[in-house]
Enzyme design. Structure first.
Site, PDB file in Angstrom:
ATOM      1  N   ASP A 146       1.977   3.317 -14.421  1.00 14.87           N
ATOM      2  CA  ASP A 146       1.989   2.409 -13.278  1.00 14.87           C
ATOM      3  C   ASP A 146       3.086   1.373 -13.486  1.00 14.87           C
ATOM      4  O   ASP A 146       3.097   0.653 -14.489  1.00 14.87           O
ATOM      5  CB  ASP A 146       0.628   1.718 -13.153  1.00 14.87           C
ATOM      6  CG  ASP A 146       0.474   0.944 -11.852  1.00 14.87           C
ATOM      7  OD1 ASP A 146       1.486   0.738 -11.163  1.00 14.87           O
ATOM      8  OD2 ASP A 146      -0.647   0.536 -11.536  1.00 14.87           O
ATOM      9  N   ASP A 183       4.663   3.803  -6.854  1.00 11.25           N
ATOM     10  CA  ASP A 183       4.796   3.241  -8.199  1.00 11.25           C
ATOM     11  C   ASP A 183       3.751   3.743  -9.189  1.00 11.25           C
ATOM     12  O   ASP A 183       3.587   3.170 -10.259  1.00 11.25           O
ATOM     13  CB  ASP A 183       4.736   1.713  -8.137  1.00 11.25           C
ATOM     14  CG  ASP A 183       3.426   1.204  -7.529  1.00 11.25           C
ATOM     15  OD1 ASP A 183       2.642   2.038  -7.040  1.00 11.25           O
ATOM     16  OD2 ASP A 183       3.197  -0.013  -7.548  1.00 11.25           O
ATOM     17  N   GLU A 184       3.044   4.825  -8.851  1.00 12.00           N
ATOM     18  CA  GLU A 184       2.010   5.358  -9.739  1.00 12.00           C
ATOM     19  C   GLU A 184       2.186   6.857  -9.953  1.00 12.00           C
ATOM     20  O   GLU A 184       2.490   7.594  -9.014  1.00 12.00           O
ATOM     21  CB  GLU A 184       0.618   5.106  -9.161  1.00 12.00           C
ATOM     22  CG  GLU A 184       0.118   3.694  -9.283  1.00 12.00           C
ATOM     23  CD  GLU A 184      -1.339   3.599  -8.876  1.00 12.00           C
ATOM     24  OE1 GLU A 184      -2.215   3.954  -9.691  1.00 12.00           O
ATOM     25  OE2 GLU A 184      -1.609   3.173  -7.740  1.00 12.00           O
TER      26      GLU A 184
END
Length: 395
Positions: free
Chosen positions: A9, A103-104
Site C-alpha cells: 500500500d 495505490d494498493e
C-alpha cells in the site's frame, strides 16, 4: 502448502506524489480533494491526521479540524502516471499481482519460499519501489488477503510486518473490529451494541448467531475474524466502464452551464478511452437533485469514442431526463460496454474527415496536458482545421 499473500500500500499516495512534484510541501499539513465545502477529502498527510482529518471526510469538517492545512485539488494525471510506474515494477518481479486500487496491490507469492525466501523477496521488492519512485510504501505478508491488509494498516507509515499462519489469531485477537476490511460503520456499531469490541471476541461468537443478525455477511465476518479468507489474487480484470461527475458548490438550474459541463466531461472521457484503446457502446447520464433524489437514463450506441458523436447523444439524454423545476446538485456521465480496438470509419461520412483532427488534438493533450497552454493550442488547431463544425471538441 501455506499460502503467502503480500499486500502493498502506497502511504498517503496523492500527498506523496504532490510532495515529489513540490518539495516545499514536505512536512506540512496537506489535504487533497474537492476544494469547496461540498467536496470530500481524497487523501491527507499524517500531519493532518493528528487533528482528526480522515479520507472521505467532508472538506468543511476537515477545514474546521485543521485550519492551517494546505488544500490541493489534485493532479490525477500525475497520480495515474506514478501508479503505472509502481504497477510495472511490481508486475515485472512477481508472478501473480492484483491491483485492487490506484495505490494498493495484492501479490500471491505462494511457493516462492523454496527459491528466494518469501519475506526477504517481498521486502526487497518494496525497497525497489521506494528507491525507483521516491514514494513511501507499507508491506504486509500473511496467509490471506484479509490478514495481510490488516498487517499493512497496522505497520503504517512506511512499515513492514509479517504474520505467519501460527501467529494469525494472536495478531488479530486484540485489534478493534473496525480493523476488519469492509466492516463499515453500521456493522461496527451493531457489533459493539452486542458487546463485541475486538476481533478475538468476534471470532468466538456462535456462527449461527452472526448469520441470523447479519445474513450472509455474518459468515464472512466470522471467517475474517478467524483469519479465514480463500479469496484468490485475481491478476486481471478488464475495464467495464469509465465515469466522471461534478458536485456543484451551489445547486443550479443554469442550462447553459449544465450543457457546457456535460460536453466537457464527455470530451475528457472520450480522450481517456482513446488513450486506452477502447470504444464505448453505452452512455448513461446521472442527475442528483437538491433533495438528493438521483435519476439515470442510458442509451446504446454504435461503439465510438468520437466526441462530437457522443456529445449529441449525451445532450439528448439530458433533455429527456432533466426536470426543469428542480435544482441540480450533481451531474455525471458514464460510458460503458467498452470494446477494444479502433473504430471502423465510413469514408463517406463526416467522422472519417474529422479523424485526423482527433489525432492532432490528442497529440497536443499528450504533449502539453489538459492545462491552459494545451487548451489554447487545441483551440487554434480546431479554428484552423474546422472553423465551423468542431466547436464541441474544445475542452
Amino acid at each position: 502448502m501455506e499460502r503467502a499473500i503480500a499486500h502493498m500500500d502506497l502511504d498517503c499516495f496523492y500527498v506523496s506524489v504532490e510532495r515529489l512534484l513540490n518539495s516545499k510541501l514536505i512536512g506540512k499539513p496537506i489535504i487533497v480533494g474537492g476544494t469547496s465545502d461540498r467536496g470530500v477529502v481524497a487523501s491527507c498527510s499524517y500531519e493532518t491526521r493528528h487533528f482528526g482529518v480522515r479520507s472521505a471526510m467532508p472538506m468543511r469538517m476537515a477545514r474546521q479540524l485543521c485550519p492551517d492545512a494546505i488544500i490541493l485539488r489534485g493532479d490525477y494525471e500525475a497520480y495515474t502516471k506514478y501508479s503505472d510506474i509502481v504497477t510495472e515494477i511490481i508486475t515485472e518481479n512477481t508472478p501473480l499481482v492484483e491491483k485492487s486500487s490506484i495505490d494498493e496491490f495484492y501479490l500471491d507469492m505462494t511457493g516462492m519460499e523454496r527459491f528466494f525466501g518469501t519475506w526477504k523477496y517481498a521486502q526487497e521488492l518494496r525497497d525497489k519501489v521506494i528507491k525507483e519512485t521516491g514514494l513511501s510504501m507499507a508491506l504486509g505478508l500473511s496467509t490471506c488477503k484479509t490478514v495481510s491488509k490488516i498487517a499493512t494498516n497496522e505497520c503504517k507509515p512506511e512499515g513492514k510486518l509479517q504474520v505467519s499462519g501460527q501467529e494469525v489469531k494472536g495478531f488479530l485477537s486484540p485489534l478493534s473490529i473496525s480493523k476488519i476490511p469492509l466492516c463499515g460503520a453500521v456493522t461496527t456499531q451493531t457489533l459493539r451494541n452486542m458487546g463485541i469490541a475486538n476481533i478475538g471476541t468476534l471470532s468466538r461468537m456462535p456462527l449461527k448467531l452472526l448469520e441470523r443478525t447479519f445474513g450472509k455477511n455474518g459468515r464472512m465476518l466470522w471467517e475474517r475474524a478467524n483469519g479465514i479468507d480463500n479469496t484468490p489474487v485475481v491478476p486481471y480484470s478488464s475495464q467495464k466502464s469509465c465515469s466522471k461527475e461534478i458536485t456543484f458548490d451551489r445547486d443550479t438550474t443554469d442550462i447553459v452551464l449544465l450543457r457546457g459541463i456535460l460536453m466537457k466531461l464527455t470530451e475528457e472521457l472520450c480522450f481517456d478511452l482513446r488513450q486506452s484503446g477502447f470504444n464505448s457502446g453505452c452512455i448513461t447520464i446521472k442527475i442528483r437533485y437538491s433533495n438528493f433524489d438521483t435519476h439515470t437514463r442510458q442509451i446504446n450506441v454504435l461503439p465510438t469514442t468520437l466526441d462530437h458523436v457522443l456529445i449529441g447523444h449525451v445532450l439528448n439524454l439530458f433533455e429527456k431526463l432533466y426536470d426543469k423545476r428542480l435544482l441540480i446538485r450533481l451531474i455525471g456521465i458514464r460510458l460503458s460496454k467498452l470494446t477494444r480496438g479502433l473504430e471502423q470509419l465510413n469514408i463517406f461520412d463526416q467522422s472519417s474527415k474529422i479523424a485526423p483532427l482527433y489525432q492532432a488534438v490528442d497529440a497536443i493533450k499528450n504533449k502539453y496536458g489538459k492545462n491552459k497552454k494545451g487548451n489554447e493550442l487545441i483551440g487554434k488547431a480546431l479554428h484552423i482545421t474546422q472553423p465551423h463544425n468542431t466547436q464541441a471538441l474544445c475542452t
